[in-house]
Design a protein around this motif. Structure first.
Motif, PDB file in Angstrom:
ATOM      1  N   GLN A  55     102.136  -1.299  58.908  1.00 15.36           N
ATOM      2  CA  GLN A  55     102.551  -1.337  59.913  1.00 15.36           C
ATOM      3  C   GLN A  55     101.989   0.604  60.348  1.00 15.36           C
ATOM      4  O   GLN A  55     102.719   0.904  59.923  1.00 15.36           O
ATOM      5  N   ILE A  56     101.923   0.890  61.367  1.00 14.43           N
ATOM      6  CA  ILE A  56     101.748   2.705  61.783  1.00 14.43           C
ATOM      7  C   ILE A  56     102.898   2.466  61.933  1.00 14.43           C
ATOM      8  O   ILE A  56     103.223   1.903  63.061  1.00 14.43           O
ATOM      9  N   THR A  57     103.736   4.421  62.007  1.00 16.99           N
ATOM     10  CA  THR A  57     104.928   4.091  62.196  1.00 16.99           C
ATOM     11  C   THR A  57     105.197   5.116  63.284  1.00 16.99           C
ATOM     12  O   THR A  57     103.874   6.995  63.215  1.00 16.99           O
ATOM     13  N   TYR A  58     104.737   5.176  64.986  1.00 11.76           N
ATOM     14  CA  TYR A  58     104.452   6.376  65.661  1.00 11.76           C
ATOM     15  C   TYR A  58     105.665   7.367  66.537  1.00 11.76           C
ATOM     16  O   TYR A  58     106.437   6.911  66.222  1.00 11.76           O
ATOM     17  N   GLY A  59     104.709   8.972  65.876  1.00 11.31           N
ATOM     18  CA  GLY A  59     106.365   9.795  66.036  1.00 11.31           C
ATOM     19  C   GLY A  59     105.461  11.576  65.765  1.00 11.31           C
ATOM     20  O   GLY A  59     104.532  11.011  67.397  1.00 11.31           O
ATOM     21  N   ASP A  65      96.049   9.975  68.145  1.00  7.18           N
ATOM     22  CA  ASP A  65      95.349  10.104  66.902  1.00  7.18           C
ATOM     23  C   ASP A  65      95.580   8.981  65.977  1.00  7.18           C
ATOM     24  O   ASP A  65      94.414   9.268  64.806  1.00  7.18           O
ATOM     25  N   VAL A  66      95.833   7.713  66.318  1.00  7.29           N
ATOM     26  CA  VAL A  66      95.483   6.536  65.803  1.00  7.29           C
ATOM     27  C   VAL A  66      93.896   6.137  66.219  1.00  7.29           C
ATOM     28  O   VAL A  66      93.344   5.836  64.852  1.00  7.29           O
ATOM     29  N   VAL A  67      93.004   6.312  67.064  1.00  8.44           N
ATOM     30  CA  VAL A  67      92.406   5.990  67.447  1.00  8.44           C
ATOM     31  C   VAL A  67      91.273   7.043  66.583  1.00  8.44           C
ATOM     32  O   VAL A  67      89.767   6.928  65.774  1.00  8.44           O
ATOM     33  N   ARG A 169      92.845  16.229  50.122  1.00  9.07           N
ATOM     34  CA  ARG A 169      93.151  17.109  51.010  1.00  9.07           C
ATOM     35  C   ARG A 169      93.147  16.490  52.524  1.00  9.07           C
ATOM     36  O   ARG A 169      92.272  15.375  52.540  1.00  9.07           O
ATOM     37  N   LEU A 170      94.521  15.630  53.094  1.00  5.75           N
ATOM     38  CA  LEU A 170      94.062  14.857  54.102  1.00  5.75           C
ATOM     39  C   LEU A 170      92.931  15.458  55.247  1.00  5.75           C
ATOM     40  O   LEU A 170      92.947  16.973  55.695  1.00  5.75           O
ATOM     41  N   GLU A 171      93.015  14.819  56.176  1.00  3.95           N
ATOM     42  CA  GLU A 171      91.578  14.967  57.267  1.00  3.95           C
ATOM     43  C   GLU A 171      92.656  14.171  58.479  1.00  3.95           C
ATOM     44  O   GLU A 171      92.817  15.577  59.502  1.00  3.95           O
ATOM     45  N   ALA A 172      92.530  13.802  58.776  1.00  7.81           N
ATOM     46  CA  ALA A 172      92.635  12.966  60.855  1.00  7.81           C
ATOM     47  C   ALA A 172      94.248  13.209  60.471  1.00  7.81           C
ATOM     48  O   ALA A 172      94.566  13.672  61.334  1.00  7.81           O
ATOM     49  N   GLN A 173      95.015  12.332  59.242  1.00  5.75           N
ATOM     50  CA  GLN A 173      95.507  12.657  59.745  1.00  5.75           C
ATOM     51  C   GLN A 173      97.336  13.881  58.738  1.00  5.75           C
ATOM     52  O   GLN A 173      98.061  13.641  58.963  1.00  5.75           O
ATOM     53  N   ALA A 174      96.443  14.928  58.501  1.00  4.53           N
ATOM     54  CA  ALA A 174      97.047  15.834  58.205  1.00  4.53           C
ATOM     55  C   ALA A 174      98.144  16.747  59.435  1.00  4.53           C
ATOM     56  O   ALA A 174      97.801  16.822  60.777  1.00  4.53           O
TER      57      ALA A 174
END
Length: 243
Positions: A55-59, A65-67, A169-174
């Motif tokens: 489950q994704i926590t939106y904050g 961002d999720v897309v 290293r994170l990319e889209a989720q950094a």
């Protein structure tokens, strides 16, 4: 259910210890990866068969961002089948995400603390909410019938290191995790963090009890880390003895 009865699989976590593992040795194995795990350097070569996102926590993470994250994920997942929570089904449909990919939705609604039976958890019914994605992977792996499950890169040691690191290293989720700073330092209070860790360890304890009751072996071959609910093993010895 039982698609892989009697077989083994590897759950590949994203902890920094995974960076110390020669992932090439997993080529040809059935692998379940998690969240941003498609960023592992050798991901394309080892070609995980399944990929789990809880489950994704939106904050800090907005819908856009999720897309963007899901678009990045789809581009790098190869042929992996995807497991998402039901809460993301509408977003995926509205934005036309994951075209051509097999996507399974689970219903993370229940509580581990109310789970009294020690039978294999049925993915076709509502299942317990998870504190960390490897828990979701273990539920999925046991449902699919694997009798040997090996954990890699499941460190859970940020309460000692005071940093939440990855093997890449994170990319889209950094910078999108509200619980850590941009350099990985844990921002939540130890009181709140230890509450979360207690829930997580209880979930692992329940899964260990389910595994033991159903003849399933769960072995932690993570080099290091703090997860102590499962027996420890050595990945090099395991793969060296089977090839």
């Amino acid at each position: 259910m039982n698609r892989y009865a009697g077989q083994r699989c590897f759950i590949l976590g994203n902890g920094p210890s995974a960076g110390k593992v020669d992932l090439h040795t997993l080529k040809g194995e059935t692998i379940i990866s998690v969240s941003n795990g498609y960023l592992h350097a050798d991901y394309a070569e080892i070609s995980p068969r399944y990929h789990c996102v809880p489950q994704i926590t939106y904050g800090r993470m907005t819908e856009q961002d999720v897309v963007a994250w899901f678009d990045e994920m789809h581009a790098k997942l190869g042929g992996a089948e995807l497991f998402l929570n039901e809460t993301e089904a509408d977003l995926v449909q509205r934005h036309g995400l994951f075209p051509g990919r097999v996507v399974h939705y689970v219903a993370l609604r229940e509580s581990f603390d109310e789970l009294k039976k020690r039978s294999i958890i049925d993915l076709t019914n509502p299942i317990p909410r998870v504190e960390s994605v490897p828990v979701m992977c273990l539920i999925t792996a046991m449902y699919m019938g694997f009798s040997e499950i090996y954990l890699i890169g499941v460190d859970h040691d940020h309460f000692k290191t005071e940093k939440y690191d990855y093997a890449f290293r994170l990319e889209a989720q950094a910078g999108k995790d509200f619980s850590v700073s941009t350099d990985g330092k844990v921002l939540t209070s130890w009181y709140d963090d230890f509450q979360s860790l207690a829930r997580l360890w209880r979930q692992y304890r329940v899964l260990r009890e389910i595994a033991e009751a159903n003849g399933v072996s769960i072995v932690n071959v993570t080099p290091g880390g703090q997860l102590d609910e499962f027996q420890r093993g050595n990945l090099k010895v395991l793969l060296g003895g089977s090839r």
